[in-house]
Enzyme design. Structure first.
Site, PDB file in Angstrom:
ATOM      1  N   ARG A  59       0.828  -1.208   0.000  1.00  0.00           N
ATOM      2  CA  ARG A  59       0.000   0.000   0.000  1.00  0.00           C
ATOM      3  C   ARG A  59       0.864   1.260   0.000  1.00  0.00           C
ATOM      4  NH1 ARG A  59      -5.410   1.494   1.233  1.00  0.00           N
ATOM      5  NH2 ARG A  59      -5.953  -0.718   1.268  1.00  0.00           N
ATOM      6  N   TYR A 106      -0.867 -13.074  -0.048  1.00  0.00           N
ATOM      7  CA  TYR A 106      -0.246 -12.859  -1.358  1.00  0.00           C
ATOM      8  C   TYR A 106       1.081 -12.125  -1.230  1.00  0.00           C
ATOM      9  CZ  TYR A 106      -2.807  -8.300  -1.146  1.00  0.00           C
ATOM     10  OH  TYR A 106      -3.338  -7.076  -0.792  1.00  0.00           O
ATOM     11  N   ASP A 159     -14.444   6.574   0.032  1.00  0.00           N
ATOM     12  CA  ASP A 159     -15.075   6.073   1.250  1.00  0.00           C
ATOM     13  C   ASP A 159     -15.871   7.132   1.989  1.00  0.00           C
ATOM     14  OD1 ASP A 159     -14.273   3.477   0.960  1.00  0.00           O
ATOM     15  OD2 ASP A 159     -12.616   3.578   2.377  1.00  0.00           O
TER      16      ASP A 159
END
Length: 373
Positions: free
Chosen positions: A106, A210, A289
């Site tokens: 991220r 992952y 969001d």
């Protein structure tokens, strides 16, 4: 010539920075309440739909070089490891959907977006406390006593949006009764290779694992499981890795090995909030969001905010100050059906559990989708 439109973006997360990068033909200033950008230890799946936006922002080669290019997103039964649905990515999906599917840290995606927004266009330590429309524009007031004026304001400040709370009488966020553990750590601790990307489906919980680096040097895990009494929604709160291991006891040996090698974890409560009836009030709008928060079960939360950024930039293109209100209405009308569908699909937490038509998600191109009338 008339001066260019001035736009204030509140929030320097994925959606806010993508918006600032996309609005290159107007004057943009991003206001962020944090004192610095932190490299959050978390992975992120960058869907083909989001990559099309990043490509136009000049970030495709950077993200390819820093991210993992998975063969598939494999969905397997928690104990036996039987394949429920293997969503093939790689070159065939890139050809089909028009862009690659990448798995990244991220922090790498956030840094990439920050790299295409000039430093002078970002103001840290600016916590929004007030908004007022005046004859000269929208006045923003900050906690430190400073202020600013812009022709338009975009609230990209997440599920706890201050812009939303100023504009609308919103209902409190809802705790789902579920929590998530997450961790990134060096893959060398594993001592062996694992699947590229797997979601292990349990009866009342799951874990997604992952790689996030092209050389498989770093691995990421994130879970979802019931724990109704834990109400801390913070990406910095620590969890107990022993509790995490106990929660997934009996899962497939590959899961056990990943958890055994995990040195420590973060833990947060998974929250949800209904989408807003409307996203804009006058010359102020929300995106991401702040107006359509997503549960994490489709790996599309950041992608929806990044798509928003591209569509909103198109709606504001060639608009003067008198056209802002209509541009914001057009943005909402263009995006709302899609974001609602993604929100509801994610909330159901069945995405890819069985054979799934994914074209409606990954074929979407925010730069070419028709804008609402």
């Amino acid at each position: 010539m008339a001066r260019p439109l001035s736009v204030a973006v509140v929030g320097a997360g994925m959606g806010g920075l993508a918006t600032a990068a996309a609005l290159r033909r107007v004057g943009v200033m991003v206001y962020e309440q944090a004192s610095q950008f932190a490299r959050i230890g978390a992975g992120i799946q960058i869907g083909c739909n989001a990559m099309k936006v990043l490509r136009a922002l000049g970030l495709e080669s950077r993200m390819r070089s820093q991210s993992f290019y998975p063969r598939s997103w494999n969905n397997r039964a928690w104990k036996s490891g039987d394949i429920k649905f293997d969503m093939i990515f790689g070159e065939s999906a890139e050809e089909k959907f028009g862009a690659p599917y990448l798995l990244a840290h991220r922090g790498d995606l956030h840094a990439a977006l920050a790299s295409v927004v000039p430093d002078e266009c970002v103001r840290l330590n600016h916590k929004l406390v007030g908004l007022d429309e005046t004859g000269e524009g929208v006045r923003l007031s900050f906690a430190d006593g400073t202020g600013a004026v812009a022709d338009a304001v975009i609230g990209a400040d997440g599920v706890h949006s201050a812009v939303r709370d100023i504009l609308f009488d919103t209902t409190p966020v809802k705790f789902t009764g579920r929590i998530a553990y997450r961790a990134t750590y060096p893959a060398a601790l594993l001592g062996e290779k694992i699947d590229d990307c797997t979601k292990w489906w349990g009866e009342d919980r799951h874990i997604v694992i992952y790689y996030v680096k092209p050389d498989r040097s770093e691995v990421y895990l994130v879970t979802s499981q019931p724990e109704p009494n834990f109400l801390i929604e913070s990406w910095s709160a620590k969890g107990d890795v022993r509790d995490l291991r106990a929660s997934f006891e009996g899962f497939h040996p590959q899961v056990g090995k990943v958890l055994a090698a995990c040195p420590d974890v973060h833990k947060w409560a998974i929250m949800d909030r209904d989408a807003l009836e409307r996203w804009a009030d006058g010359k102020v709008t929300l995106l991401g969001d702040a107006c359509h928060p997503m549960t994490p079960y489709m790996a599309q939360g950041a992608a929806m905010a990044i798509e928003d950024a591209a569509v909103l930039s198109r709606c504001l293109e060639s608009v003067d100050r008198d056209g802002i209100v209509d541009a914001f209405r057009r943005f909402e009308a263009t995006r709302k059906v899609r974001t609602t569908r993604v929100q509801e699909t994610s909330r159901a937490n069945i995405w890819l559990k069985e054979r799934t038509d994914t074209s409606w998600v990954y074929c979407y191109d925010a730069w070419s989708v028709p804008l609402a009338a």
